[in-house]
Design a protein around this motif. Sequence first.
Motif, PDB file in Angstrom:
ATOM      1  N   VAL A 263       6.154  13.089  -1.635  1.00  0.00           N
ATOM      2  CA  VAL A 263       5.530  14.405  -1.572  1.00  0.00           C
ATOM      3  C   VAL A 263       4.622  14.451  -0.337  1.00  0.00           C
ATOM      4  N   VAL A 265       4.724  13.220   2.612  1.00  0.00           N
ATOM      5  CA  VAL A 265       4.410  11.888   3.132  1.00  0.00           C
ATOM      6  C   VAL A 265       4.204  11.922   4.655  1.00  0.00           C
ATOM      7  N   ASN A 279       9.249  15.455   2.277  1.00  0.00           N
ATOM      8  CA  ASN A 279       9.472  15.695   0.853  1.00  0.00           C
ATOM      9  C   ASN A 279      10.924  15.345   0.562  1.00  0.00           C
ATOM     10  N   ASN A 315      -0.170   7.459   0.420  1.00  0.00           N
ATOM     11  CA  ASN A 315       0.715   8.604   0.354  1.00  0.00           C
ATOM     12  C   ASN A 315       1.150   8.862  -1.082  1.00  0.00           C
ATOM     13  N   GLU A 316       1.593  10.103  -1.340  1.00  0.00           N
ATOM     14  CA  GLU A 316       2.097  10.387  -2.686  1.00  0.00           C
ATOM     15  C   GLU A 316       3.565   9.987  -2.736  1.00  0.00           C
ATOM     16  N   TYR A 318       6.542   7.967  -5.302  1.00  0.00           N
ATOM     17  CA  TYR A 318       6.905   7.406  -6.609  1.00  0.00           C
ATOM     18  C   TYR A 318       8.154   6.558  -6.424  1.00  0.00           C
ATOM     19  N   PRO A 323       4.049   5.726  -9.780  1.00  0.00           N
ATOM     20  CA  PRO A 323       3.358   6.032  -8.522  1.00  0.00           C
ATOM     21  C   PRO A 323       3.094   4.755  -7.749  1.00  0.00           C
ATOM     22  N   SER A 326       0.102   1.560  -8.126  1.00  0.00           N
ATOM     23  CA  SER A 326      -0.454   1.592  -9.479  1.00  0.00           C
ATOM     24  C   SER A 326      -0.386   0.210 -10.116  1.00  0.00           C
TER      25      SER A 326
END
Lengths: 498, 493
Positions: A263, A265, A279, A315-316, A318, A323, A326
């Motif tokens: 998302v 990035v 994206n 960055n977001e 996954y 994620p 994490s």
Amino acid sequence: MQRPLLHIQDLNLKYQNKLVFDDLSWAIQKGEQWVLSGISGSGKTTLAKAFAGLVDYAGEIEINFDIESKLPAKVLFIESWYQFKNIEGVANFYYQQRYTAQQAKDTLTVNAELAHYGKENDLAFADVEPILIALRFASLKNSQLIELSSGEHKKLQLVKALWLKPQLLIIDQPYVGLDAKSREKLNILLDQACADGVQLILISNEDELPKSINHFAEIENGKLIEISAQEIALAKSNNELGEIPEFLKEAPVYSSDLIAKMVDVNISYGEKQVLKNINWEVKAGEKWLLQGPNGSGKSTLLSLINGDHPQSYANELYLFGNPRGSGESIWDIKQHIGLISPEFHWYFDSSSTVWQSVASGFYDSVGLFQQLPYTKSKQVDELIAYFGLTENKNDLLSSLSLGKQRLVLLARTIIKNPELLILDEPCQGLDQQQTAHFNQLVDELCTNGMTVIYVGHYESQLPSCLEKRIVLENGEVKKIEKIKKENHKVQAHLELID
Amino acid sequence: MSNYFNTLPLREKLNQLGVCEFMDSREFADGVNALKGKKLVIIGCGAQGLNQGLNLRDSGLDVSYTLRKEAIEGKRDSWKNATENNFKVGTYQELIPTADILINLTPDKQHTAVVKAVMPLMKKDATLSYSHGFNIVEEGMQIRKDITVIMVAPKCPGSEVRAEYVRGFGVPTLIAVHPENDPQGKGLAQAKAYAVGTGGHKAGVLLSSFVAEVKSDLMGEQTILCGLLQTGSILSFDKMIEKGIDAGYASKLVQYGVEVITEALKQGGITAMMDRLSNPAKIKAFEISEEMKDIMRPLFQKHQDDIMSGEFSKTMMEDWANDDKNLLRWRAETGETAFEKTPAGDVKISEQEYFDNYTLMVAFIRAGVELAFETMVQAGIKPESAYYESLHETPLIANTIARKKLFEMNRVISDTAEYGCYLFDQACKPLLADFMKKVATDLVGKNFNEGKDGGVDNRKLIDVNEAIRTHQVEKVGAVLRKAMTAMKAIKTA
């Protein structure tokens, strides 16, 4: 009569103590421009190295330079593999290194490297500018060597060769890693060089060649046979693909439907932004084609998925449902993935044997540091047999031809039957038949539900399973679309985007 | 502050010097769990700081960096290293109070100032980690009693720590817990988890103590690692010039020779290094290294004694207080030696030629490694600790000489090592003066085997081989090397 530029008499040549040429005789007359083709391991590279005086041989190789020519009386051999060292002279790099920002400058900049080369060979700096511009390389002048992608390294080698303009220029795999536009440009530049008096020997199995090429030869079983232009494009004799090992027929078990999601990035090094607002979503079982010109950010994008990029953490992103950042380790991520890329090959531990290299794929390590359980070691044997490498299994990786090394690493990539295959120009250095075989294998693995991300600059050399594509340009997503299929051929519909 | 070691009763001195256990890989089955979910804050972002941090984060841990205000405001390299790799960076005031584990990776010399500044900011029951014990042992830094003090010291440069980690391996690592600061008994579990986080557990972890680490580290770096390599290099170069060997050739032989020769040492110990010589050359190298051992033994013992008594650190700290006057003077002098100033010639020297034409260096290295090892063991340091600080590190230091000669070596090593290196070098050269008078070019500069028939006496060869192979450093080394065989060769030559 003018003496030939190159004259060979009764040449005997060995590679790894095996005789590859036996009493070869050949001549290249003034003005002739040659392409040599042949299957992987046929001895093309060894022969070229002999011309350049880089390997020992028995027999006679005579080179008659034109003493009146302004061009340097030199034979220059450009390897298919690039080489560089850091400032201290060590070539001890690892493939993730270019993604790590580090203030201590480790390698030379492109500019400094060119300055050094120019000085060594007494060349005028003004002459290199047009070549840099033609190959779209000028913007990289301040980049460090470690920061270049594999395609950009290839361009740097070519820039040097075209700048030097030796009387005899031999290029091993000139097009490897280059995008379509750069290949076109290269051909124009090579034609210009020929017009200036350079004579070429290109070692290549490709059919998009410079117009100046006027002679073709194929190397087969230690013989050099002159052929016509048409013959070079013909597929070589076809062996049937064997049955793929049972353990690769099992469908992967996905822990999540979402393989990767990005998302907005962004990745940058100092002022230089290499990925902008990306994206992208890859779902389990999808087959993606990733395209874009050299330097558009493809490898960086893939490094995010493979857990290799330090900037993933801010960055977001996954991966496999979680994620990024994490609490997972990079080894948790890599265990889902089989990856190959030109850089990965370049930096691979060449002191491993073939068997160890394939086995290391189970642990995602570069080199094998663990004992394999019995079932796994059986699988390694089976896959090595499938790839036709059984007789090499105890050889050091570095002792094999680049094409064979690539096959070994391809076996390593799929050994654990991973959920996701990342194939970044997997077939570099393979001949057409090996490429076709590997792509067939990818298609077969795909039918079992494996997820694939494939990077390839050659439209005609892609597996047919690919169904979606993402196109990058200057670090941005230019296009995400479905691949329309017609005549069961992917390439029919892919415009020349790069 | 007073020297911690000197405050201990003899019983406790011996006890701490004797902590030395090569850990079984099963000891690391718990992975990084002891640090999971904890806040790791690293002070300093140089080569060790950045690369250890990258590894720890890639192992799933929460890592951030704290830097002095001036470094942040001035956007210095350490700040850029951390922020451009997307680490959180904050001042001492911002981040230290949040840290569960505070990792001090600043240079030795700054330790007292840094630790004094950070200690009041640390939260109760936090952990402070060092990678070298000098501050605790020699300077006698007292740490608040609620704080756990550990040490994790990868035995390689920072760049190797990262390179080996990303290929799925690691570098040999030494860990320790300070017995005065382990209030909850969690120190060892955390140190082990840290070693897993940097990948060290795959290449072998040695459980040591702050005391054993410092006393062996100082001894190794002053004598065999830096001191003797410097002395040997300069004497060899000067000898070749004196005897009319081409200066460019001599410079190249010396610059790269130590690296090539010690690569054999790294892979197979003194035995492998000596086996690269022809039989007559091996016997000769053995004989002259025995002679050198006798000449240099008192000097090695003096260094060890001064290290144990605290005399060395006392004089060095006096120089610190005196703006490094001696250090800077000696550094400048090293930069002026003929070897340093003669560029390596553009000659090709094959790998074997480095052995055949530089037998003297093989003898220097055997003498230095064995002597350093023996002296340490006699002083109460365990053989495994002594191995790491002598034989194991020699190729790493040799590699820095290959990169840019002695000046580079002295730049890369710590100021503490550099200071000790000069002390040794100055004392050692005069000691070897008479010995060097007998050295001819067959030992350095020309092929030893030239003009000799290659024959040796059976009995003699057997005795020499026996002496080399049964030395304790070879026995310990064989076990420890097995754990790290997979390490890649670093090569420049």
